[in-house]
Design an enzyme around this catalytic site. Sequence first.
Site, PDB file in Angstrom:
ATOM      1  N   TYR A 235       0.897  -1.070   0.124  1.00 28.77           N
ATOM      2  CA  TYR A 235      -0.109  -0.029  -0.011  1.00 28.77           C
ATOM      3  C   TYR A 235       1.056   1.151  -0.088  1.00 28.77           C
ATOM      4  CZ  TYR A 235      -3.863   3.273   0.836  1.00 28.77           C
ATOM      5  OH  TYR A 235      -4.709   4.329   0.484  1.00 28.77           O
TER       6      TYR A 235
ATOM      7  N   PHE B 245      -6.323  19.380 -25.056  1.00 29.61           N
ATOM      8  CA  PHE B 245      -7.162  18.093 -25.255  1.00 29.61           C
ATOM      9  C   PHE B 245      -8.406  18.335 -24.232  1.00 29.61           C
ATOM     10  CE2 PHE B 245      -8.016  13.700 -24.281  1.00 29.61           C
ATOM     11  CZ  PHE B 245      -8.268  13.186 -25.589  1.00 29.61           C
ATOM     12  N   ASP B 246      -9.234  17.371 -25.183  1.00 28.04           N
ATOM     13  CA  ASP B 246     -10.604  17.561 -24.369  1.00 28.04           C
ATOM     14  C   ASP B 246     -10.787  17.418 -22.854  1.00 28.04           C
ATOM     15  OD1 ASP B 246     -10.405  16.496 -26.996  1.00 28.04           O
ATOM     16  OD2 ASP B 246     -11.893  15.217 -26.825  1.00 28.04           O
TER      17      ASP B 246
ATOM     18  N   ASP C 209       1.602  19.322 -21.163  1.00 29.77           N
ATOM     19  CA  ASP C 209       0.863  18.251 -21.193  1.00 29.77           C
ATOM     20  C   ASP C 209       1.771  17.324 -22.055  1.00 29.77           C
ATOM     21  OD1 ASP C 209      -0.682  16.075 -21.983  1.00 29.77           O
ATOM     22  OD2 ASP C 209      -2.493  17.152 -22.626  1.00 29.77           O
TER      23      ASP C 209
ATOM     24  N   ALA D  34       1.836  14.199 -22.891  1.00 24.90           N
ATOM     25  CA  ALA D  34       1.766  12.479 -23.332  1.00 24.90           C
ATOM     26  C   ALA D  34       2.539  12.065 -24.436  1.00 24.90           C
ATOM     27  CB  ALA D  34       0.189  12.692 -23.729  1.00 24.90           C
TER      28      ALA D  34
ATOM     29  N   LYS E 125       0.393   6.628 -23.610  1.00 22.43           N
ATOM     30  CA  LYS E 125       1.090   6.985 -24.831  1.00 22.43           C
ATOM     31  C   LYS E 125       2.584   6.729 -24.903  1.00 22.43           C
ATOM     32  CE  LYS E 125      -2.960   9.628 -24.928  1.00 22.43           C
ATOM     33  NZ  LYS E 125      -3.754   9.550 -23.763  1.00 22.43           N
TER      34      LYS E 125
ATOM     35  N   HIS F 171     -20.806  12.210 -28.810  1.00 22.79           N
ATOM     36  CA  HIS F 171     -19.995  11.397 -29.531  1.00 22.79           C
ATOM     37  C   HIS F 171     -19.901   9.744 -29.120  1.00 22.79           C
ATOM     38  CE1 HIS F 171     -17.166  13.162 -26.958  1.00 22.79           C
ATOM     39  NE2 HIS F 171     -16.106  12.186 -27.268  1.00 22.79           N
TER      40      HIS F 171
HETATM   41  N1  F0G Z   1      -3.711  14.805 -22.995  1.00 30.56           N
HETATM   42  C1  F0G Z   1      -3.462  14.630 -24.330  1.00 30.56           C
HETATM   43  C2  F0G Z   1      -2.688  15.404 -25.297  1.00 30.56           C
HETATM   44  C3  F0G Z   1      -4.110  13.394 -24.884  1.00 30.56           C
HETATM   45  O1  F0G Z   1      -3.999  12.945 -26.174  1.00 30.56           O
HETATM   46  C4  F0G Z   1      -4.875  12.651 -23.671  1.00 30.56           C
HETATM   47  C5  F0G Z   1      -5.678  11.349 -24.258  1.00 30.56           C
HETATM   48  C6  F0G Z   1      -4.821  13.043 -22.573  1.00 30.56           C
HETATM   49  C7  F0G Z   1      -4.337  14.113 -21.992  1.00 30.56           C
HETATM   50  C8  F0G Z   1      -5.801  12.420 -21.347  1.00 30.56           C
HETATM   51  O2  F0G Z   1      -5.036  11.088 -21.079  1.00 30.56           O
HETATM   52  O3  F0G Z   1      -6.248   9.237 -21.826  1.00 30.56           O
HETATM   53  O4  F0G Z   1      -4.658   8.985 -20.056  1.00 30.56           O
HETATM   54  O5  F0G Z   1      -6.603  10.368 -19.237  1.00 30.56           O
HETATM   55  N2  F0G Z   1      -5.743  10.959 -25.418  1.00 30.56           N
HETATM   56  C9  F0G Z   1      -6.309   9.852 -25.931  1.00 30.56           C
HETATM   57  C10 F0G Z   1      -6.658  10.082 -27.260  1.00 30.56           C
HETATM   58  C11 F0G Z   1      -7.692   9.468 -25.237  1.00 30.56           C
HETATM   59  O6  F0G Z   1      -7.054   9.149 -27.977  1.00 30.56           O
HETATM   60  O7  F0G Z   1      -6.074  10.929 -28.029  1.00 30.56           O
HETATM   61  P1  F0G Z   1      -5.682   9.783 -20.613  1.00 30.56           P
END
Ligand code: F0G
Length: 464
Positions: free
Chosen positions: A77, A129-130, A220, A222, A263, A454
Amino acid sequence: MTKKLSAMDRAEPFKIKVVEFIKKTTRDYREKKIKEVGYNVFFLTSDDIFIDLLTDSGVGAMSDNQWAGIMVGDETYAGSRNFYHLKEAVRDIMGFPYTVPTHQGRGAENVLDRVLIREGDAVPGNKHFDTTKAHIEDKKGTAVDVTIDEVYEPETLHPFKGNLDLKKLEKVIQKYGKERIPYILITITCNSGGGQPVSMENIRQVHEMAREYGIPLFYDAARFAENAWFIKQREKGYEDRPIREIVGEMMSYADGLTMSAKKDAIVNIGGFIAMRDKELYQKCAAMGVLFEGFPTYGGLAGRDLEAIARGLYEGIRLDYLTSRISQTHYLGNGLKDIGIPIINPIGGHAVYVDGKKFLPHIPQTQFPSWTLSVELYLESGVRGVEIGTILEGRDPKTGKERLPRLDMMRLTIPRRVYTNNHMDVVVEAMEAIKARKDDIVGLRFDYEPPVLRHFLCTLERVNE
Ligand code: F0G
């Protein structure tokens, strides 16, 4: 724009030890399936998909070394030794002394934003990102896009279309005042802009502006390793620098980052926040306990932490990055050669087809790129995903369709999963679709959920 690569450069620096069979289906079968799910590819089960290009997130193939790491997971833990391996990998590669693990990227965004954002704040950045935008808005902040205008021009060849426009950035800082800007965010590479990189020069300039105003700079991160690869390929002065050094320099300009390890760390689940400042670490660690878990596991098993630690080293290998990104370019160039309009230049993790341009007879309100993703599935069992009008959603105030400037189908390439023969299937399918494209009819909603439509909507053909 990208330097020519030899067959040896492009070749995968690994051989395949384990394979997973995938199913080829008939067109009749797919016709039945896509109708059953209301023309929404999110509802398809993976057994009915031949090649899945929905995302590059969490769908990469781990190496034997990562799987070996899974077996030495320390499921404690508090104080799991795998956490310390991750922390050391982050310090070694990225230079940040503090790491807070999280279950994935959005977990990191949530924790960091809860600590840093107050109502009315603004976070300028390059096409957030969204989930990033949603987390900022959830904390009653505003995500302000300051990407260079070229990102909206599919034909314009710019080597670093993910760059921030410094004039736009300065305007935002002046409008809100530095006290209302908890941090500036650079997304590397810029996913929502088409997987486009940000140059070191631009990063440095943003860093200087941030320092001048006393505003922290976060990434960010990723796809940070892919961004470093583009810098090595395209930016003067970096041709002969090792990826590790380029990553080190990139990171030296930031105060911290959020990372979706799904990623560039090539794992199926995981993420983290990394930072330089001890006080910020203490706040994030405390907030993390509430949402993710104790700060030495952060919503993950010890084995997952180990896979990330090992994946970070694999993700920055030049031979791997070259073969990975050249596969994306192989697909993109294959599509270009048969006259399919795509977003240029080709990005790192995905090829974006300009659906609006490819199907000009389908009005944007009948979702050309979504329709194209349905056609691609029907033609070949390949799943792509719309990044366009359905994803954008309606204006929450007026209820009107927002009709984004770019309406695209993203073909996202998982890491170390498919071969170029698979990419050829996509090209062949797109060629067949092109031959019959004028007969394709658009779609309308059968069920439209109020938010995140979507994922859950169902549709029908407009002539049904
Ligand atoms: N930032 C970027 C640039 C991303 O592309 C994603 C996720 C996230 C943050 C969020 O990360 O999914 O680990 O919570 N992108 C995926 C895509 C879902 O299909 O582009 P996560």
